[in-house]
Design an enzyme around this catalytic site. Structure first.
Site, PDB file in Angstrom:
ATOM      1  N   ASP A   1       0.842  -1.196   0.000  1.00  0.00           N
ATOM      2  CA  ASP A   1       0.000   0.000   0.000  1.00  0.00           C
ATOM      3  C   ASP A   1       0.877   1.245   0.000  1.00  0.00           C
ATOM      4  O   ASP A   1       1.322   1.700   1.046  1.00  0.00           O
ATOM      5  CB  ASP A   1      -0.927  -0.013   1.230  1.00  0.00           C
TER       6      ASP A   1
ATOM      7  N   LYS B   1       1.555   7.949   0.319  1.00  0.00           N
ATOM      8  CA  LYS B   1       1.901   8.027   1.742  1.00  0.00           C
ATOM      9  C   LYS B   1       3.271   8.681   1.923  1.00  0.00           C
ATOM     10  O   LYS B   1       4.107   8.631   1.022  1.00  0.00           O
ATOM     11  CB  LYS B   1       1.984   6.609   2.340  1.00  0.00           C
TER      12      LYS B   1
ATOM     13  N   ASP C   1      -5.784   6.334  -0.883  1.00  0.00           N
ATOM     14  CA  ASP C   1      -5.145   5.601   0.215  1.00  0.00           C
ATOM     15  C   ASP C   1      -6.183   4.917   1.118  1.00  0.00           C
ATOM     16  O   ASP C   1      -5.822   4.126   1.975  1.00  0.00           O
ATOM     17  CB  ASP C   1      -4.256   6.556   1.030  1.00  0.00           C
TER      18      ASP C   1
ATOM     19  N   ARG D   1     -11.096  -0.426   2.084  1.00  0.00           N
ATOM     20  CA  ARG D   1     -12.555  -0.572   2.074  1.00  0.00           C
ATOM     21  C   ARG D   1     -13.086  -0.771   0.651  1.00  0.00           C
ATOM     22  O   ARG D   1     -14.122  -1.385   0.457  1.00  0.00           O
ATOM     23  CB  ARG D   1     -13.206   0.623   2.799  1.00  0.00           C
TER      24      ARG D   1
HETATM   25  N1  BES Z   1      -3.395   0.230   5.190  1.00  0.00           N
HETATM   26  C1  BES Z   1      -3.789   1.483   5.699  1.00  0.00           C
HETATM   27  C2  BES Z   1      -4.119   1.467   7.185  1.00  0.00           C
HETATM   28  C3  BES Z   1      -2.983   1.162   8.124  1.00  0.00           C
HETATM   29  C4  BES Z   1      -2.319   2.184   8.762  1.00  0.00           C
HETATM   30  C5  BES Z   1      -2.630  -0.136   8.422  1.00  0.00           C
HETATM   31  C6  BES Z   1      -1.282   1.909   9.632  1.00  0.00           C
HETATM   32  C7  BES Z   1      -1.614  -0.421   9.292  1.00  0.00           C
HETATM   33  C8  BES Z   1      -0.940   0.600   9.907  1.00  0.00           C
HETATM   34  C9  BES Z   1      -5.019   1.982   4.947  1.00  0.00           C
HETATM   35  O1  BES Z   1      -5.123   1.573   3.626  1.00  0.00           O
HETATM   36  C10 BES Z   1      -4.950   3.465   4.935  1.00  0.00           C
HETATM   37  O2  BES Z   1      -4.079   3.994   4.338  1.00  0.00           O
HETATM   38  N2  BES Z   1      -5.904   4.082   5.616  1.00  0.00           N
HETATM   39  C11 BES Z   1      -5.939   5.512   5.710  1.00  0.00           C
HETATM   40  C12 BES Z   1      -7.324   5.976   5.311  1.00  0.00           C
HETATM   41  C13 BES Z   1      -7.429   7.450   5.097  1.00  0.00           C
HETATM   42  C14 BES Z   1      -6.675   7.878   3.867  1.00  0.00           C
HETATM   43  C15 BES Z   1      -8.893   7.816   4.937  1.00  0.00           C
HETATM   44  C16 BES Z   1      -5.634   5.867   7.157  1.00  0.00           C
HETATM   45  O3  BES Z   1      -6.116   5.167   8.048  1.00  0.00           O
HETATM   46  O4  BES Z   1      -4.903   6.814   7.369  1.00  0.00           O
HETATM   47 ZN    ZN Z   2      -4.203  -0.155   3.139  1.00  0.00          ZN
HETATM   48 MN    MN Z   3      -4.104   2.856   2.273  1.00  0.00          MN
END
Ligand code: BES
Ligand code: ZN
Ligand code: MN
Length: 483
Positions: free
Chosen positions: A255, A262, A332, A336
């Site tokens: 990711d 990121k 990101d 979902r």
């Molecule tokens: N894979 C990440 C969530 C994550 C964060 C997993 C830290 C493990 C450790 C997910 O895909 C993500 O990036 N979520 C974002 C969503 C936001 C952009 C709405 C998040 O939680 O910051």
């Molecule tokens: Zn993710």
């Molecule tokens: Mn993500």
């Protein structure tokens, strides 16, 4: 891992023996003989080392008697020992004798149901290493555990513990593997070869099959990578099944965030974004090996979130298999989007329970920290069932709410919903409410493992890197559904 019973300390043929002590250096059951054998000085040596018997403490003493194991590892059991504390103590004990290939112990001789299994699990899980890319790694003999005065039914207990441990370690291997060698299709094939050996049927959809089945979330998220997405379906069908469980795992093999890229800090650990899929795959195999009388259908939603020319854009709209339209607010928030495809499929299945497991939100990790998973469900009873399974399995989890009046923050001005939460706070809840759009009133529970799937620090049997979190909870849940 292999286990066998031995009669006494002196009949043990181990490299090390692990024994327990309660605070105040009170020896646990079965420990006296060993301490006596190594001499009176043991207590003063422990005192000098600052060892009291608190949970997590360890001390190593030599065995000068010339019979029995060369090393004696004493572990603190603390003052309110439970099964998970025992598993942790066993793991800490093994880590104090990292080279030992044959380990004897008396730790199982405490008055707790399931003690022998927990001790075997703790010792074996702590023995895990990921050395695929260590050029100087030496071959290790299989781990043997000798239970001094162990239970009569040890063979069954050991067989069950070995099935669970080996699959937790399989999940760890999948998470620790560098993403380069684990494209969606490669991950699916690797899971398939392990699953087939356990008699599990599977199919892998990619390319046109994804189009034909309307897997639009996977296609959108995977569009930015040359390594195409896949949906894997596994099915374990025992004779005379008592229940049907559907599992879903988030399998983002890497990711990067996509176009909403990121920062380096947050991207660093994102090979672990397929930990949900790893846990689900490993759990199905463990459930099959244990012969649990619950039918399990599993979906692994596999894709790579990169930013190539085919990448989706913020403001794109995805139309799902069930008709629901989603505005992409942030590339990101891809988890979902791929989970929605699998939830559509799951919702079309006649089943007793749908459980999805995903490293879904940083927000849940912020809320609960690195060791605890978040459980979300519309139905409190279902949440309790999963919470109870996690508690029984010794995996830490906490149930969080899904307030209906928060739904409005998932609204979109151009589509039915948006994949970003409209306010700064409560993002874990927002993601759970988003997923709920795709299951409606089906029995469903969501487990967000963003915290415990991958950890920075080693602690007892939980080692730095992929943890295999979730496997034990899912096995416990399937077993409890079989009655
Ligand atoms: N894979 C990440 C969530 C994550 C964060 C997993 C830290 C493990 C450790 C997910 O895909 C993500 O990036 N979520 C974002 C969503 C936001 C952009 C709405 C998040 O939680 O910051
Ligand atoms: Zn993710
Ligand atoms: Mn993500």
């Amino acid at each position: 891992m292999q286990a066998r019973n031995v009669r006494s300390f002196t009949t043990a043929s181990a490299d090390a023996v692990i024994v327990g002590m309660y605070p105040g250096r009170r020896p646990a059951a079965g420990t006296d003989a060993i301490l006596k054998a190594i001499g009176r000085w043991a207590h003063s040596a422990l005192e000098k080392a600052g060892f009291d018997g608190d949970a997590g403490q360890t001390a190593t003493l030599p065995n000068p008697t010339g019979s029995g194991p060369a090393q004696v590892v004493i572990v603190g059991l603390g003052s309110d020992l439970d099964l998970e504390g025992l598993r942790a103590a066993a793991g800490a004990g093994k880590r104090a004798a990292p080279k030992a290939r044959v380990v004897a112990t008396t730790l199982h001789r405490v008055d707790l149901d399931g003690a022998s299994g927990a001790v075997l699990e703790g010792i074996a899980l702590a023995d895990y290493v990921f050395e695929t890319y260590k050029s100087k790694a030496e071959a290790r003999a299989a781990l043997e555990i000798e239970l001094i005065g162990g239970p009569k039914d040890l063979p069954t207990i050991a067989e069950n513990a070995a099935a669970v441990v080996s699959m937790v370690c399989f999940a760890r291997d999948l998470v620790n593997e560098p993403p380069k060698t684990q494209a969606p299709a490669a991950l699916a094939e690797r899971v398939g070869s392990v699953a087939a050996r356990a008699g599990i049927a599977y199919e892998i959809w990619s390319g046109d099959e994804l189009v034909d089945h309307g897997m639009t979330g996977l296609l959108a998220v995977g569009g930015g990578s040359e390594r195409v997405p896949a949906m894997m379906r596994l099915e374990y069908t025992p004779r005379r099944a008592k229940a049907h469980l559907v599992l879903i795992g988030k399998g983002i093999v890497f990711d990067s965030g996509g176009l909403n890229i990121k920062s380096s800090e947050f991207m660093a650990t994102m090979k672990s974004d397929m930990a949900g899929a790893a846990a689900v795959a490993a759990a199905v195999v463990a459930i099959a090996r244990l012969g649990v009388k619950t039918k399990v259908t599993a979906y692994l939603a596999l894709a790579e979130n990169l930013l190539g020319g085919g990448a989706q854009r913020p403001s794109d709209v995805i139309t799902y298999r069930n008709g629901t339209t989603v505005e992409v607010g942030n590339t990101d928030a891809e988890g979902r989007l791929v989970m929605a495809d699998a939830l559509c499929l799951a919702s079309e299945t006649e089943c007793d329970l749908i459980v999805d497991v995903a490293t879904l939100t940083g927000a849940t990790k912020v809320a609960l920290g690195p060791k605890i998973a978040g459980i979300y469900a519309r139905d409190d009873d279902l949440a309790h069932r999963v919470q109870h399974a996690a508690d029984s399995a010794g995996e830490r989890a906490w149930t969080l709410p899904m307030p209906a009046d928060y739904r409005k923050w998932n609204e979109s001005s151009v589509a039915d919903v948006k994949n970003t939460f409209g306010i700064r706070y409560g993002g874990g809840i927002g993601a759970a409410l988003f997923l709920e759009e795709f299951v409606k009133d089906k029995p469903w529970v969501h487990i967000d493992i963003a915290g415990p799937a991958y950890v920075e620090d080693t602690e007892h049997y939980i080692l730095k890197g992929g943890t295999g979190y979730g496997v034990r909870t899912l096995v416990e849940l399937a077993s409890s559904m079989a009655g």
